[in-house]
Design a protein around this motif. Structure first.
Motif, mmCIF file in Angstrom:
data_model
loop_
_atom_site.group_PDB
_atom_site.id
_atom_site.type_symbol
_atom_site.label_atom_id
_atom_site.label_comp_id
_atom_site.label_asym_id
_atom_site.label_seq_id
_atom_site.Cartn_x
_atom_site.Cartn_y
_atom_site.Cartn_z
ATOM 1 N N LYS A 75 0.823 -1.209 0.000
ATOM 2 C CA LYS A 75 0.000 0.000 0.000
ATOM 3 C C LYS A 75 0.859 1.263 0.000
ATOM 4 O O LYS A 75 0.520 2.262 -0.656
ATOM 5 N N LEU A 76 1.979 1.238 0.712
ATOM 6 C CA LEU A 76 2.864 2.402 0.782
ATOM 7 C C LEU A 76 4.128 2.208 -0.054
ATOM 8 O O LEU A 76 5.105 2.944 0.107
ATOM 9 N N PHE A 110 7.453 -0.382 -11.082
ATOM 10 C CA PHE A 110 7.059 -0.195 -9.687
ATOM 11 C C PHE A 110 5.947 0.842 -9.573
ATOM 12 O O PHE A 110 6.049 1.938 -10.145
ATOM 13 N N ALA A 111 4.909 0.479 -8.835
ATOM 14 C CA ALA A 111 3.817 1.412 -8.568
ATOM 15 C C ALA A 111 4.162 2.341 -7.406
ATOM 16 O O ALA A 111 3.338 3.150 -6.991
ATOM 17 N N ASP A 112 5.374 2.248 -6.902
ATOM 18 C CA ASP A 112 5.801 2.971 -5.707
ATOM 19 C C ASP A 112 5.739 4.487 -5.893
ATOM 20 O O ASP A 112 6.063 5.014 -6.958
ATOM 21 N N GLY A 113 5.325 5.155 -4.823
ATOM 22 C CA GLY A 113 5.285 6.610 -4.813
ATOM 23 C C GLY A 113 4.489 7.089 -3.617
ATOM 24 O O GLY A 113 4.179 6.310 -2.704
ATOM 25 N N THR A 114 4.165 8.358 -3.623
ATOM 26 C CA THR A 114 3.378 8.931 -2.519
ATOM 27 C C THR A 114 2.228 9.755 -3.083
ATOM 28 O O THR A 114 2.271 10.215 -4.224
ATOM 29 N N ASN A 115 1.219 9.944 -2.258
ATOM 30 C CA ASN A 115 0.050 10.736 -2.654
ATOM 31 C C ASN A 115 0.021 12.125 -2.029
ATOM 32 O O ASN A 115 -0.720 12.996 -2.509
ATOM 33 N N TYR A 116 0.803 12.343 -0.965
ATOM 34 C CA TYR A 116 0.700 13.603 -0.241
ATOM 35 C C TYR A 116 2.086 14.141 0.109
ATOM 36 O O TYR A 116 2.984 13.367 0.459
ATOM 37 N N PRO A 160 -0.301 4.372 -9.723
ATOM 38 C CA PRO A 160 -1.303 4.842 -8.761
ATOM 39 C C PRO A 160 -0.810 5.929 -7.806
ATOM 40 O O PRO A 160 -1.601 6.438 -7.017
ATOM 41 N N ALA A 161 0.476 6.265 -7.850
ATOM 42 C CA ALA A 161 0.974 7.348 -7.006
ATOM 43 C C ALA A 161 0.774 8.672 -7.731
ATOM 44 O O ALA A 161 1.097 8.790 -8.905
ATOM 45 N N PHE A 162 0.282 9.681 -7.030
ATOM 46 C CA PHE A 162 -0.117 10.919 -7.702
ATOM 47 C C PHE A 162 0.670 12.153 -7.277
ATOM 48 O O PHE A 162 0.666 13.152 -8.001
ATOM 49 N N TYR A 163 1.344 12.128 -6.133
ATOM 50 C CA TYR A 163 2.167 13.281 -5.743
ATOM 51 C C TYR A 163 3.600 13.071 -6.230
ATOM 52 O O TYR A 163 4.143 13.893 -6.969
#
Length: 386
Positions: A102-103, A140-146, A185-188
């Motif tokens: 998830k993270l 990798f879908a890795d990333g952060t949203n905020y 899926p990460a947007f920030y």
């Protein structure tokens, strides 16, 4: 002017890798529409892929996705592929479907989750060893949203550490292909958001690490052919994931949205020597409302057509116009090649290869689609997460 005989000879050497997941039930993010006759396991996916190669003559390898294509015996799966005239291609990892991710996966702040992700990548190298695959493909879908959710630099450090461990595990003749994606899926922040980030990591890792360009993973207006030319110049273009996009990562049939862009990309591939090198030409598509095998055959044909036009560019005339600063003539040389109807040429190529000149017509006449609908009854159809 490139001689037609030379163009035909080059086209006969082309190889387009098809993705196993495109034969199963896969599609958009909101709904997957099941189709009759869809494969129920990786062996049946290879059966369908073999039909694409049978009728196109240029689709000899099939990319696998783990765990979607997990089997007990990968050597047996590779043997099954070879018995049907194809081979196992790239092994694609999956570090984006478990709740633990998830993270993030390889960039996750928890060392235990990172260990799980890296162990999966190492498992994929084991599968490469067993199946004879050359390429490990990583996205990798890795990333952060905020903002503030995690430390951007620390995530890059974790990424580098995990990639280095997997890189060291690669055997002789094996490669790591690192894919990038602008968002989702990460947007920030996305941890591998662009070709520069992927290139920087691959450059540090070494010769066995190269960049994958997915044609749907860019911001609107991005000059993808510039990226391709630069990576080829640096010897770091490992392969493509071909598809089409109208908005974002739509995974539609390659050449469907912007065939001129595909031609421009293929021209840079030809210009930069990528057509005769180890650059892997892979499809990464999902067929949700269209019949799967015909869609893949059509996609392979679209790549062939763009390649044929790129090979027809009059390099001498183009160079002369560029040297003279003749803007309109230089553009006209490219447009002349693009506007050429190469379908008769490709029909000749297929005839000389002992193939039916019309692959889609030949497939429909073969009865394979009706055969699998009748035979593949019962069991669970393959699809995302299957």
């Amino acid at each position: 002017m490139t001689e037609p005989a030379a163009v035909k000879a080059a086209l006969k050497t082309q190889a387009v890798e098809t993705p196993s997941w495109a034969y199963g039930n896969s599609g958009t993010r909101f709904k997957v529409f099941a189709q009759a006759g869809v494969p129920r396991d990786p062996f049946e996916k290879l059966d369908d892929a073999a039909k694409v190669h049978e009728f196109t003559g240029v689709a000899p390898t099939v990319a696998l996705h783990i765990p979607w294509d997990r089997v007990e015996n990968y050597a047996a799966l590779a043997e099954h592929a070879e018995d049907r005239g194809v081979r196992v291609g790239a092994i694609n990892s999956n570090t984006f479907q478990d709740d633990d991710y998830k993270l993030g996966s390889i960039c996750h702040p928890d060392a235990a989750v990172r260990r799980k992700a890296v162990d999966h990548l190492l498992e994929c190298v084991d599968i490469m060893d067993a199946s004879g695959s050359r390429d490990l493909k990583l996205w990798f879908a890795d990333g952060t949203n905020y903002p503030g959710q995690d430390d951007i630099r620390s995530r890059q450090d974790r990424l580098a550490e995990g990639l280095a461990e997997v890189y060291e595990r690669l055997g002789e003749g094996q490669r790591m292909l690192l894919e990038y994606k602008l968002f989702e899926p990460a947007f920030y922040t996305t941890d591998v958001p662009d070709w520069g980030t992927a290139y920087a990591h691959c450059l540090k890792l070494g010769e066995k690490a190269q960049v994958v360009v997915d044609t749907g993973h860019h911001a609107p207006g991005t000059n993808i052919e510039f990226i391709v030319a630069t990576l080829l110049r640096e010897g770091k273009l490992g392969g493509f994931d071909f598809n089409s996009r109208f908005y974002a990562d739509d995974d539609l049939m390659v050449g469907a949205a912007d065939p001129f862009q595909l031609f421009r990309i293929m021209y840079e591939v030809v210009r930069g020597g990528g057509f005769s090198s180890d650059v892997a030409f892979m499809l990464d598509q999902c067929h949700n409302i269209e019949a799967k095998i015909p869609a893949i055959i059509r996609s392979v044909m679209n790549v062939q057509e763009a390649t044929a036009k790129a090979l027809l560019v009059d390099g001498a005339a183009l160079a002369a116009a560029q040297a003279d600063g003749d803007v309109l003539e230089a553009n006209a040389v490219l447009m002349d090649a693009y506007n050429t109807d190469v379908r008769p040429l490709l029909r000749e190529v297929r005839g000389e290869m002992g193939l039916d000149p019309e692959p889609l017509h030949a497939y429909r006449a073969s009865g394979w689609g009706e055969k699998v609908v009748a035979e593949r009854v019962g069991g669970q159809q393959a699809g995302w997460g299957a």
